[in-house]
Design a protein around this motif. Structure first.
Motif, PDB file in Angstrom:
ATOM      1  N   TRP A  50      -8.303   5.576   1.905  1.00 15.77           N
ATOM      2  CA  TRP A  50      -8.085   4.473   2.831  1.00 15.77           C
ATOM      3  C   TRP A  50      -9.028   4.524   4.023  1.00 15.77           C
ATOM      4  O   TRP A  50      -9.311   3.524   4.630  1.00 15.77           O
ATOM      5  CB  TRP A  50      -6.667   4.490   3.380  1.00 15.77           C
ATOM      6  CG  TRP A  50      -5.607   4.161   2.371  1.00 15.77           C
ATOM      7  CD1 TRP A  50      -5.744   4.046   1.022  1.00 15.77           C
ATOM      8  CD2 TRP A  50      -4.251   3.910   2.655  1.00 15.77           C
ATOM      9  NE1 TRP A  50      -4.547   3.744   0.450  1.00 15.77           N
ATOM     10  CE2 TRP A  50      -3.602   3.653   1.432  1.00 15.77           C
ATOM     11  CE3 TRP A  50      -3.507   3.888   3.827  1.00 15.77           C
ATOM     12  CZ2 TRP A  50      -2.253   3.379   1.354  1.00 15.77           C
ATOM     13  CZ3 TRP A  50      -2.155   3.621   3.740  1.00 15.77           C
ATOM     14  CH2 TRP A  50      -1.541   3.345   2.519  1.00 15.77           C
TER      15      TRP A  50
ATOM     16  N   SER B 210       1.414   1.997  -5.902  1.00 16.22           N
ATOM     17  CA  SER B 210       0.121   1.660  -5.301  1.00 16.22           C
ATOM     18  C   SER B 210      -0.643   2.920  -4.922  1.00 16.22           C
ATOM     19  O   SER B 210      -1.858   3.001  -5.107  1.00 16.22           O
ATOM     20  CB  SER B 210       0.316   0.792  -4.061  1.00 16.22           C
ATOM     21  OG  SER B 210       0.893  -0.441  -4.405  1.00 16.22           O
TER      22      SER B 210
ATOM     23  N   ARG C 101       0.825  -1.219   0.000  1.00 14.16           N
ATOM     24  CA  ARG C 101       0.000   0.000   0.000  1.00 14.16           C
ATOM     25  C   ARG C 101       0.856   1.266   0.000  1.00 14.16           C
ATOM     26  O   ARG C 101       0.424   2.305  -0.492  1.00 14.16           O
ATOM     27  CB  ARG C 101      -0.903   0.044   1.229  1.00 14.16           C
ATOM     28  CG  ARG C 101      -1.952  -1.023   1.279  1.00 14.16           C
ATOM     29  CD  ARG C 101      -2.755  -0.945   2.552  1.00 14.16           C
ATOM     30  NE  ARG C 101      -1.865  -1.037   3.713  1.00 14.16           N
ATOM     31  CZ  ARG C 101      -2.193  -0.676   4.942  1.00 14.16           C
ATOM     32  NH1 ARG C 101      -3.392  -0.190   5.191  1.00 14.16           N
ATOM     33  NH2 ARG C 101      -1.337  -0.804   5.937  1.00 14.16           N
TER      34      ARG C 101
END
Length: 156
Positions: free
Chosen positions: A155, A146, A141
């Motif tokens: 998120w 990413s 992540r």
């Protein structure tokens, strides 16, 4: 051409007073596939193309090849990149015999601050400043490729 790197979240902005240099970086990905990323980067007045391979099991080591290109070429290639261009300011902070690069993200990744340190060996010891937080080495992540696809703001 292997890069050995560890990544950490940063808990405070105390590192700013220790910084010896900062640069704005804008980068995009022609290919963000984790098996092989192809990045175009503009760092102030310089352009770069970088190819990175998949990391090892710990995420600390992976193939990296980088070449400086003309800024005009980098600007043109950025237009071909996938959606999700990364915008950040990178601060360089010396610590013992190493140099931390601390990225303060802007745009869709604003609020995220990551410190990276390059090592000569995976088991090499290094000083850990008090502003370092949780280690995120190997957590996909936190790879810029990413973050260009799944930004930090999404998120939460």
């Amino acid at each position: 051409m292997n890069e050995i790197e560890r990544k950490f979240l940063v808990t405070t902005t105390e590192f700013l007073s220790e910084s010896i240099r900062s640069n704005r970086i804008v980068q995009g990905y022609l290919n963000s596939n984790p098996e092989r990323t192809v990045r175009i980067r503009i760092k102030e007045t310089q352009g770069f193309i970088t190819i990175k391979g998949k990391g090892n099991e710990t995420g600390t080591t992976r193939f990296e090849w980088e070449k400086e290109i003309k800024i005009t070429e980098a600007e043109q290639l950025l237009l071909l990149c996938e959606d999700g261009v990364i915008d950040k300011v990178r601060y360089e902070i010396p610590s013992g015999k190493h140099l931390y690069e601390v990225d303060v993200f802007e745009g869709d990744n604003k609020g995220l601050i990551i410190a990276e340190i390059e090592l000569n060996d995976e088991n090499e010891s290094f000083e850990k400043p008090n502003w370092l937080g949780e280690e995120v080495t190997g957590d996909d992540r936190y790879y810029n490729a990413s973050l260009s696809v799944s930004s930090y703001k999404n998120w939460k």
